[in-house]
Design a protein around this motif. Structure first.
Motif, short mmCIF file in Angstrom:
data_model
loop_
_atom_site.label_atom_id
_atom_site.label_comp_id
_atom_site.label_asym_id
_atom_site.label_seq_id
_atom_site.Cartn_x
_atom_site.Cartn_y
_atom_site.Cartn_z
N ALA A 724 13.43 29.53 -21.84
CA ALA A 724 13.69 30.84 -22.42
C ALA A 724 14.76 30.75 -23.52
O ALA A 724 14.63 31.36 -24.58
N GLU A 725 15.80 29.96 -23.27
CA GLU A 725 16.86 29.79 -24.27
C GLU A 725 16.34 29.13 -25.54
O GLU A 725 16.72 29.51 -26.65
N ARG A 726 15.48 28.13 -25.37
CA ARG A 726 15.00 27.36 -26.52
C ARG A 726 13.93 28.12 -27.30
O ARG A 726 13.71 27.86 -28.47
N ALA A 727 13.22 29.04 -26.63
CA ALA A 727 12.28 29.95 -27.30
C ALA A 727 11.26 29.21 -28.14
O ALA A 727 10.97 29.59 -29.27
N PHE A 728 10.65 28.13 -27.57
CA PHE A 728 9.64 27.40 -28.35
C PHE A 728 8.23 27.89 -28.07
O PHE A 728 7.26 27.15 -28.21
N THR A 729 8.13 29.14 -27.64
CA THR A 729 6.84 29.82 -27.58
C THR A 729 6.99 31.18 -28.25
O THR A 729 8.10 31.67 -28.47
N MET A 730 5.85 31.77 -28.60
CA MET A 730 5.86 33.14 -29.10
C MET A 730 4.60 33.83 -28.60
O MET A 730 3.61 33.18 -28.23
N HIS A 734 -4.04 39.11 -28.83
CA HIS A 734 -5.43 38.78 -29.10
C HIS A 734 -6.32 39.96 -28.70
O HIS A 734 -6.07 40.60 -27.67
N PRO A 735 -7.35 40.27 -29.49
CA PRO A 735 -8.16 41.47 -29.19
C PRO A 735 -8.88 41.40 -27.85
O PRO A 735 -9.21 42.45 -27.29
N PHE A 736 -9.14 40.20 -27.32
CA PHE A 736 -9.84 40.10 -26.03
C PHE A 736 -8.96 39.50 -24.94
O PHE A 736 -9.07 39.89 -23.77
N LEU A 737 -8.10 38.57 -25.30
CA LEU A 737 -7.25 37.92 -24.31
C LEU A 737 -5.99 38.73 -24.00
O LEU A 737 -5.29 38.45 -23.04
N GLY A 738 -5.71 39.69 -24.84
CA GLY A 738 -4.47 40.44 -24.68
C GLY A 738 -3.29 39.65 -25.22
O GLY A 738 -3.44 38.75 -26.05
N THR A 739 -2.10 39.94 -24.75
CA THR A 739 -0.91 39.23 -25.22
C THR A 739 -0.86 37.86 -24.55
O THR A 739 -0.86 37.75 -23.32
N ARG A 740 -0.82 36.83 -25.38
CA ARG A 740 -0.83 35.45 -24.88
C ARG A 740 0.32 34.68 -25.49
O ARG A 740 0.68 34.86 -26.65
N GLU A 741 0.88 33.77 -24.70
CA GLU A 741 1.96 32.91 -25.16
C GLU A 741 1.36 31.67 -25.82
O GLU A 741 0.45 31.04 -25.28
N VAL A 742 1.85 31.33 -27.00
CA VAL A 742 1.44 30.08 -27.65
C VAL A 742 2.69 29.24 -27.91
O VAL A 742 3.78 29.77 -28.17
N PHE A 743 2.53 27.94 -27.82
CA PHE A 743 3.63 27.01 -28.07
C PHE A 743 3.66 26.67 -29.55
O PHE A 743 2.61 26.50 -30.18
N ILE A 744 4.85 26.57 -30.11
CA ILE A 744 5.02 26.32 -31.54
C ILE A 744 5.80 25.02 -31.73
O ILE A 744 6.44 24.53 -30.79
N PRO A 745 5.75 24.42 -32.92
CA PRO A 745 6.40 23.11 -33.13
C PRO A 745 7.88 23.14 -32.73
O PRO A 745 8.62 24.06 -33.09
N PRO A 746 8.33 22.11 -32.01
CA PRO A 746 9.69 22.12 -31.43
C PRO A 746 10.74 21.53 -32.36
O PRO A 746 11.67 20.86 -31.92
#
Length: 787
Positions: A724-730, A734-746
């Motif tokens: 949570a502190e590092r926040a490497f997801t956002m 998505h119109p069908f999946l709803g709110t989804r977490e994706v990992f972003i470059p660290p």
């Protein structure tokens, strides 16, 4: 059109980059090596690199890691002229060398280094409280990679032979290349943390399993529930092991045809390989395993080529070094250190996994280079670093889309080309189950993995097999800076949209081709997936449990699919470096990357040791320099802590922490003594840790400077405070999946990560807009990259 291709020397890409490297472990050393092989002038300060390798092979490994650098002892770093001249400084933390923390602070304050230089700090683990002691063992444990390697009833295994640190190092090299490719900024600090890197790799893959009810956990020689499609895993055959990857109904039918279409296979429950994986894998094994046992690796390879399914031999290191495909590609180069003791034959090490070429455009002008902003311009958000870069994405599945996903997250526009009758197989993984119910909506739109790998991209549907579609691709490529593809060699050439075709109209274009074994050679048409890459590179044969006598206990690491992300980060580094050259000169090139050779690139130590000494044991979680080094049980079911002791002082601190139990008799052993009695010491440590709560133990060990980490499950990792502190997801909506977490470059630039919170596109959503704009613009060639 001229068909002549000219060789591009890798060292031409980053030839303007002057680098200082201050390192002690594989992560910093490999970062510097990759940059040096791409043309950077690297001056290194530090001791010999600590690595998992035999003492007799250590000199050869030092040459591989540092032979292309100017090397100096650490004490010479202060005031050295290389510091003032450098535009990039790499420094590792988390080691045992005195003076590194002070150097980090000095460099951050720009003491001794140019004010405009970029500083990359490579750390095992970092959070708000600061940097933590760690190593590759603990990075893989924190990041949930180790949780998925090994057998369910036994301890988790780590990545062997420093592979975790090589992954951290190449991520740092990619971040350095990105910094060089983006507009100049003063005082930029970059942080690459090992546990973030491993969590990023796991975060791309684990949700794909979990969304379909497949746990991210140890499952022996195959992914849990065969990774969703039967068969998938490491299997015995008559002369060793093979890896089989079945990803579609077509491949399953090919396997059954190779078996002679047996009567059992005609029963309804065996018709769909996804159903077999979920419900009937053990029963199917009772038929498949005896058949495999009657066939050799070569026989199975021939059947796979004939019937259209994917098989790869689990090669020994001797077989890897003698492989005809690698010989054709000149994948190995001789080094001067470490001559074989008996025959005196030269020792070879893997080269970087790419070959570079460009179209002979001597009769045509190049595109104009980009005018860089002045060095004192204001810092920009990382999400704008690749602003203006236009990418044509012809790739699919994981490795290629991961490259273009990284480009998206740093500001590039990516046009994902989707053939309407041959969709990306990641779109076709089936309907995920969330909260016990299948997700509603079109099945091709509800893949969580597709959303992860393709968030932020634009979808353009084109029938690339039609003449009209091929013309559209050529015209789109004329307006793009980069083209990425990972199809089998020759496919695009046969469709008249290969590199020669696209570069004829746009000589400044860079094409990245990511095939399994490279564009040429006797195996270039071989079909394969991630586990086949690592098996053919010999890595799977090194993953298993320590066997005290008897046959090696090979398990492999099928769950991790490591071949794909490893290839993707190597490819990203080469591509970003080619963009540096493109922006400097206006010239493009063709990057021919072999994904198996990318796997070899992170395996120099075992490959060297095999040649010098012949014996490359399965070490499990052990290290050749440090003891204890491994995973130890804690209080509770399947609870483990990773512990690495690197100094005698740390060992005495640990023994004193344990009280007067069974460890006390080993207190005065030095590192050599501990290595000699490693089995007994491991047993005594395990007896002590087994009664302690995991997280309490980790915190106490970190407090006394010992590298330690919880061996996290995916749920542990994603629910942790440091994640949570590092926040490497956002989150993306998505119109069908709803709110989804994706990992972003660290990769943290001046403390900031970069990611695009846009979901994956609906199939064909951007077709009309993109093709209409192309028609209006007339497919104009890009005259200046990055504008």
């Amino acid at each position: 059109m001229s068909n002549d291709l000219l060789q591009v020397i890798s060292r031409d890409l980053l030839c303007d980059l002057k680098v200082v490297e201050v390192s002690h472990s594989i992560a910093g050393a490999y970062c510097g090596k990759v940059l040096a092989d791409l043309g950077a002038e690297v001056t290194r300060f530090g001791p010999d690199t600590a690595a998992i390798v035999s003492a007799g092979t250590a000199d050869a490994l030092q040459e591989v890691l540092h032979g292309s650098k100017a090397c100096e002892p650490l004490e010479n770093v202060a005031g050295h002229p290389a510091l003032a001249a450098a535009n990039l400084v790499i420094i590792e933390t988390g080691g045992t060398t005195i003076g590194y923390p002070e150097l980090v602070n000095d460099f951050k304050a720009r003491e001794g280094i140019a004010s405009a230089a970029t500083l990359i700090v490579i750390t095992p683990a970092a959070d708000i409280a600061g940097e933590l002691p760690g190593c590759g063992l603990t990075s893989a444990a924190w990041g949930s990679m180790s949780w998925a390697i090994g057998e369910r009833s036994r301890m988790p295994l780590t990545l062997p032979y420093d592979i975790a640190d090589y992954l951290v190092g190449v991520n740092a090299a990619a971040a350095a290349a990105l910094a060089a490719a983006s507009p100049a900024k003063s005082g930029r600090d970059i942080e690459v943390s090992g546990r973030d890197v491993l969590a990023y790799i796991v975060g791309m893959l684990a949700p794909h399993h979990l969304a379909y009810g497949r746990p991210w956990s140890r499952s022996g020689r195959r992914p849990s529930m065969s990774g969703g499609v039967y068969p998938c895993g490491l299997f015995s055959c008559s002369d060793g092991y093979v890896v089989i990857y079945c990803r579609s109904n077509h491949e399953w039918r090919g396997i059954l045809a190779a078996m002679g279409d047996p009567e059992w296979s005609r029963e309804e429950r065996f018709s769909d390989p996804r159903v077999v994986a979920r419900e009937h894998a053990d029963e199917a094994d009772s038929h498949l395993l005896p058949w495999l046992a009657r066939h050799s690796q070569d026989e199975l390879m021939a059947l796979a080529l004939d019937r259209g399914f994917a098989v790869g031999p689990v090669k020994s290191l001797d077989e890897v070094l003698g492989d005809r495909q690698f010989a054709h590609r000149q994948a190995f180069e001789a080094i001067s250190a470490g001559r074989a003791a008996t025959a005196g034959s030269p020792v070879v090490a893997p080269r970087m996994p790419w070959l570079l070429k460009e179209l002979d455009t001597s009769q045509k002008p190049h595109a104009a280079p980009v005018t860089r902003p002045p060095a004192d311009c204001q810092p920009q958000e990382p999400s704008s670093y690749l602003g203006g870069l236009r990418v044509l994405d012809l790739s699919w599945v994981w490795s290629g889309p991961m490259v273009t996903s990284i480009l998206v997250d740093f500001g590039a526009e990516v046009l994902k080309i989707e053939h309407p009758s041959h969709l990306d197989s990641v779109r076709l993984r089936g309907r995920p189950i969330i909260n016990g119910k299948p997700i509603e909506g079109p099945e091709v739109e509800v893949s969580p993995w597709f959303n992860q790998l393709n968030h932020g991209k634009r979808s353009v549907t084109i029938d690339i097999k039609s003449p009209e579609g091929q013309e559209q691709i050529r015209r789109l490529a004329a307006s793009c800076d980069v083209v990425v593809e990972n199809m089998r060699p020759g496919v695009l050439d046969r469709l008249n949209i290969g590199y020669r075709d696209l570069a004829a109209a746009n000589p400044g274009v860079i094409m990245l081709s990511m095939s399994m074994v490279g564009q040429t050679g006797p195996l270039s048409q071989m079909k394969g997936y991630a586990g086949i890459m690592s098996s053919m590179a010999g890595l799977e044969s090194l993953v298993g449990y320590v066997s005290d006598g008897g046959e090696p206990d090979i398990v492999g690491m099928m769950m991790t699919a490591l071949g794909d992300p490893n290839a993707a980060i190597h490819a990203t580094t080469a591509l970003l470096s080619a963009i540096v050259r493109q922006r400097r000169t206006g010239r493009g090139c063709w990057i021919d990357l072999s994904q198996i050779e990318a796997m070899l690139s992170v395996m120099p130590a075992p490959l060297l040791q095999h040649q010098v000494e012949g014996d490359v044991p399965i070490l499990g979680n052990r290290h050749t320099l440090y003891a204890p080094h491994g995973h130890f049980p804690c209080k509770g079911q399947d609870s483990w802590t990773a512990i690495c002791i690197r100094t005698d002082e740390q060992w005495r601190e640990l023994v004193d922490k344990s009280g007067s139990g069974g460890l006390a008799r080993f207190r005065d052993l030095d590192s050599a003594g501990r290595l000699r009695q490693v089995s007994e010491i491991e047993s005594a440590v395990a007896e002590w840790t087994s009664g302690l709560p995991r997280d309490q133990l980790v915190n106490e060990l970190l407090a006394i400077g010992v590298a330690a980490a919880p061996v996290n499950s995916f749920e542990d990792m994603t629910g942790s405070a440091w994640k949570a502190e590092r926040a490497f997801t956002m989150n993306v909506k998505h119109p069908f999946l709803g709110t989804r977490e994706v990992f972003i470059p660290p990769w943290r630039f001046d403390g900031r990560l970069s990611g695009v919170n846009i979901p994956a596109p609906i199939l064909g959503a951007d077709t009309a807009a993109v093709l209409d704009k192309m028609a209006r613009d007339g497919g104009a060639v890009r005259q200046a990259v990055g504008h």
